[in-house]
Every structure is written in structure tokens, then in C-alpha cells.
Design a protein around this motif. Structure first.
Motif, PDB file in Angstrom:
ATOM      1  N   PHE A  13      11.150  19.462 143.925  1.00 34.13           N
ATOM      2  CA  PHE A  13      11.395  19.189 142.503  1.00 34.13           C
ATOM      3  C   PHE A  13      11.000  17.768 142.144  1.00 34.13           C
ATOM      4  O   PHE A  13      10.120  17.571 141.345  1.00 34.13           O
ATOM      5  CB  PHE A  13      12.863  19.451 142.134  1.00 34.13           C
ATOM      6  N   GLY A  14      11.636  16.811 142.694  1.00 33.70           N
ATOM      7  CA  GLY A  14      11.333  15.431 142.369  1.00 33.70           C
ATOM      8  C   GLY A  14      12.048  14.986 141.107  1.00 33.70           C
ATOM      9  O   GLY A  14      11.471  14.989 140.030  1.00 33.70           O
ATOM     10  N   LEU A  15      13.309  14.640 141.227  1.00 36.89           N
ATOM     11  CA  LEU A  15      14.116  14.227 140.082  1.00 36.89           C
ATOM     12  C   LEU A  15      13.511  13.032 139.351  1.00 36.89           C
ATOM     13  O   LEU A  15      13.726  12.844 138.155  1.00 36.89           O
ATOM     14  CB  LEU A  15      15.539  13.905 140.541  1.00 36.89           C
ATOM     15  N   PHE A  16      12.711  12.255 140.059  1.00 35.62           N
ATOM     16  CA  PHE A  16      12.097  11.091 139.440  1.00 35.62           C
ATOM     17  C   PHE A  16      11.123  11.480 138.322  1.00 35.62           C
ATOM     18  O   PHE A  16      10.864  10.681 137.428  1.00 35.62           O
ATOM     19  CB  PHE A  16      11.370  10.220 140.474  1.00 35.62           C
ATOM     20  N   LEU A  17      10.602  12.710 138.337  1.00 37.64           N
ATOM     21  CA  LEU A  17       9.694  13.122 137.264  1.00 37.64           C
ATOM     22  C   LEU A  17      10.417  13.256 135.929  1.00 37.64           C
ATOM     23  O   LEU A  17      10.007  12.621 134.948  1.00 37.64           O
ATOM     24  CB  LEU A  17       8.971  14.418 137.634  1.00 37.64           C
ATOM     25  N   PRO A  18      11.491  14.044 135.823  1.00 34.73           N
ATOM     26  CA  PRO A  18      12.213  14.087 134.542  1.00 34.73           C
ATOM     27  C   PRO A  18      12.756  12.723 134.121  1.00 34.73           C
ATOM     28  O   PRO A  18      12.832  12.430 132.930  1.00 34.73           O
ATOM     29  CB  PRO A  18      13.351  15.083 134.783  1.00 34.73           C
ATOM     30  N   GLU A  19      13.116  11.888 135.087  1.00 34.14           N
ATOM     31  CA  GLU A  19      13.591  10.548 134.744  1.00 34.14           C
ATOM     32  C   GLU A  19      12.463   9.731 134.108  1.00 34.14           C
ATOM     33  O   GLU A  19      12.684   9.022 133.123  1.00 34.14           O
ATOM     34  CB  GLU A  19      14.147   9.842 135.977  1.00 34.14           C
ATOM     35  N   ALA A  20      11.266   9.829 134.660  1.00 33.78           N
ATOM     36  CA  ALA A  20      10.113   9.123 134.076  1.00 33.78           C
ATOM     37  C   ALA A  20       9.830   9.660 132.679  1.00 33.78           C
ATOM     38  O   ALA A  20       9.614   8.893 131.736  1.00 33.78           O
ATOM     39  CB  ALA A  20       8.890   9.271 134.968  1.00 33.78           C
ATOM     40  N   TRP A  21       9.833  10.978 132.543  1.00 34.79           N
ATOM     41  CA  TRP A  21       9.550  11.581 131.235  1.00 34.79           C
ATOM     42  C   TRP A  21      10.600  11.195 130.208  1.00 34.79           C
ATOM     43  O   TRP A  21      10.274  10.940 129.059  1.00 34.79           O
ATOM     44  CB  TRP A  21       9.423  13.095 131.355  1.00 34.79           C
ATOM     45  N   ALA A  22      11.863  11.164 130.614  1.00 30.16           N
ATOM     46  CA  ALA A  22      12.924  10.774 129.678  1.00 30.16           C
ATOM     47  C   ALA A  22      12.690   9.357 129.153  1.00 30.16           C
ATOM     48  O   ALA A  22      13.075   9.030 128.038  1.00 30.16           O
ATOM     49  CB  ALA A  22      14.292  10.885 130.344  1.00 30.16           C
ATOM     50  N   ARG A  69      -3.871   8.264 125.283  1.00 27.05           N
ATOM     51  CA  ARG A  69      -3.600   9.437 126.133  1.00 27.05           C
ATOM     52  C   ARG A  69      -2.313   9.246 126.915  1.00 27.05           C
ATOM     53  O   ARG A  69      -1.509  10.165 127.059  1.00 27.05           O
ATOM     54  CB  ARG A  69      -4.767   9.678 127.093  1.00 27.05           C
ATOM     55  N   ARG A  70      -2.107   8.042 127.437  1.00 27.37           N
ATOM     56  CA  ARG A  70      -0.876   7.735 128.169  1.00 27.37           C
ATOM     57  C   ARG A  70       0.340   7.979 127.285  1.00 27.37           C
ATOM     58  O   ARG A  70       1.313   8.610 127.704  1.00 27.37           O
ATOM     59  CB  ARG A  70      -0.922   6.264 128.601  1.00 27.37           C
ATOM     60  N   ALA A  71       0.278   7.513 126.047  1.00 25.42           N
ATOM     61  CA  ALA A  71       1.404   7.693 125.123  1.00 25.42           C
ATOM     62  C   ALA A  71       1.617   9.160 124.793  1.00 25.42           C
ATOM     63  O   ALA A  71       2.763   9.636 124.751  1.00 25.42           O
ATOM     64  CB  ALA A  71       1.156   6.896 123.842  1.00 25.42           C
ATOM     65  N   ALA A  72       0.525   9.902 124.591  1.00 21.90           N
ATOM     66  CA  ALA A  72       0.648  11.324 124.258  1.00 21.90           C
ATOM     67  C   ALA A  72       1.264  12.108 125.414  1.00 21.90           C
ATOM     68  O   ALA A  72       2.154  12.946 125.205  1.00 21.90           O
ATOM     69  CB  ALA A  72      -0.718  11.902 123.899  1.00 21.90           C
ATOM     70  N   LEU A  73       0.818  11.843 126.634  1.00 25.76           N
ATOM     71  CA  LEU A  73       1.390  12.531 127.795  1.00 25.76           C
ATOM     72  C   LEU A  73       2.853  12.148 127.982  1.00 25.76           C
ATOM     73  O   LEU A  73       3.691  12.998 128.306  1.00 25.76           O
ATOM     74  CB  LEU A  73       0.588  12.211 129.060  1.00 25.76           C
ATOM     75  N   GLY A  74       3.166  10.873 127.786  1.00 24.35           N
ATOM     76  CA  GLY A  74       4.560  10.426 127.895  1.00 24.35           C
ATOM     77  C   GLY A  74       5.453  11.100 126.876  1.00 24.35           C
ATOM     78  O   GLY A  74       6.582  11.491 127.186  1.00 24.35           O
ATOM     79  N   GLU A  75       4.961  11.270 125.660  1.00 17.49           N
ATOM     80  CA  GLU A  75       5.751  11.933 124.618  1.00 17.49           C
ATOM     81  C   GLU A  75       5.937  13.421 124.915  1.00 17.49           C
ATOM     82  O   GLU A  75       7.008  13.970 124.663  1.00 17.49           O
ATOM     83  CB  GLU A  75       5.112  11.736 123.244  1.00 17.49           C
ATOM     84  N   LYS A  76       4.897  14.084 125.423  1.00 19.41           N
ATOM     85  CA  LYS A  76       5.048  15.492 125.818  1.00 19.41           C
ATOM     86  C   LYS A  76       6.131  15.621 126.875  1.00 19.41           C
ATOM     87  O   LYS A  76       6.991  16.494 126.804  1.00 19.41           O
ATOM     88  CB  LYS A  76       3.731  16.047 126.355  1.00 19.41           C
ATOM     89  N   GLY A  77       6.077  14.753 127.877  1.00 20.68           N
ATOM     90  CA  GLY A  77       7.085  14.778 128.934  1.00 20.68           C
ATOM     91  C   GLY A  77       8.479  14.504 128.401  1.00 20.68           C
ATOM     92  O   GLY A  77       9.438  15.169 128.767  1.00 20.68           O
ATOM     93  N   ARG A  78       8.589  13.527 127.494  1.00 21.43           N
ATOM     94  CA  ARG A  78       9.903  13.185 126.933  1.00 21.43           C
ATOM     95  C   ARG A  78      10.484  14.360 126.156  1.00 21.43           C
ATOM     96  O   ARG A  78      11.668  14.675 126.265  1.00 21.43           O
ATOM     97  CB  ARG A  78       9.811  11.975 126.018  1.00 21.43           C
TER      98      ARG A  78
END
Length: 107
Positions: A13-22, A69-78
């Protein structure tokens, strides 16, 4: 600006991924284990071929060179992280799974 944990093993899973997206950060992860499903589900990052340092460097470089692109991907994740990776949503899913198990076990 971006999070990458280039694990050489298939993390489940990698909990750090949802934490980064949040936090609104996009991720760059190897295409194996649970990373593939999570990144594809959220649209919050980039996958690269595992074991290929040049592919990792290219993926990181491309994102670092493209703030939009970085901002768009970050917002999708968030958006996905704040809607789906919450304690309340986890509790709902556990309750649903337990209900399905109990229904299955009933004669």
C-alpha cells in the motif's frame, strides 16, 4: 515539490502516498506492488519502470520542469485522498466487508 520512494520491492500500500496527496504533492513511484493501482486510481502521480534509474530520473525531471503538471497531479491526488483515504471511509469499508463475511457465513 514531489515525493518519490523508489522501493525495489512490491509494497502493498504505502501509507506515505495518501499522506503526500493530502498535502497536494504528486508522487513518482515504480510500477509494481500497490503503487500501480494507487497512482492509476488517483491520477496523482507518475509511474516508471522499476529497476530503471534513468526512468526514475526522467520522471522526476519532467515533473520538476513542469510546475503546472505537478500542481494538477497534486490536486488530483488531494481530491481522492480527502474523499477516500479517511478514517470514516475506512470504517465504512471495514463494516461493509464484515457484513459481507457474515452474510456469506449465514445458512
Amino acid at each position: 515539490d514531489v515525493l518519490s520512494v523508489p522501493a525495489v520491492y512490491g509494497e502493498s500500500f504505502g501509507l506515505f502516498l495518501p499522506e503526500a496527496w493530502a498535502a497536494g504533492l504528486p508522487v513518482v513511484q515504480p510500477r509494481h506492488g500497490g503503487f500501480t493501482e494507487l497512482v492509476e486510481h488517483t491520477g496523482g502521480g507518475v509511474l516508471y519502470d522499476p529497476g530503471d534509474p534513468a526512468a526514475l530520473a526522467d520522471a522526476l525531471g519532467d515533473l520538476l520542469d513542469d510546475p503546472a503538471r505537478r500542481a494538477a497531479l497534486g490536486e488530483k491526488g488531494r481530491a481522492v485522498a480527502t474523499a477516500e483515504f479517511t478514517r470514516a471511509r475506512m470504517a465504512e469499508r471495514v463494516e461493509q466487508a464484515l457484513g459481507e463475511v457474515l452474510d456469506f457465513c449465514q445458512p
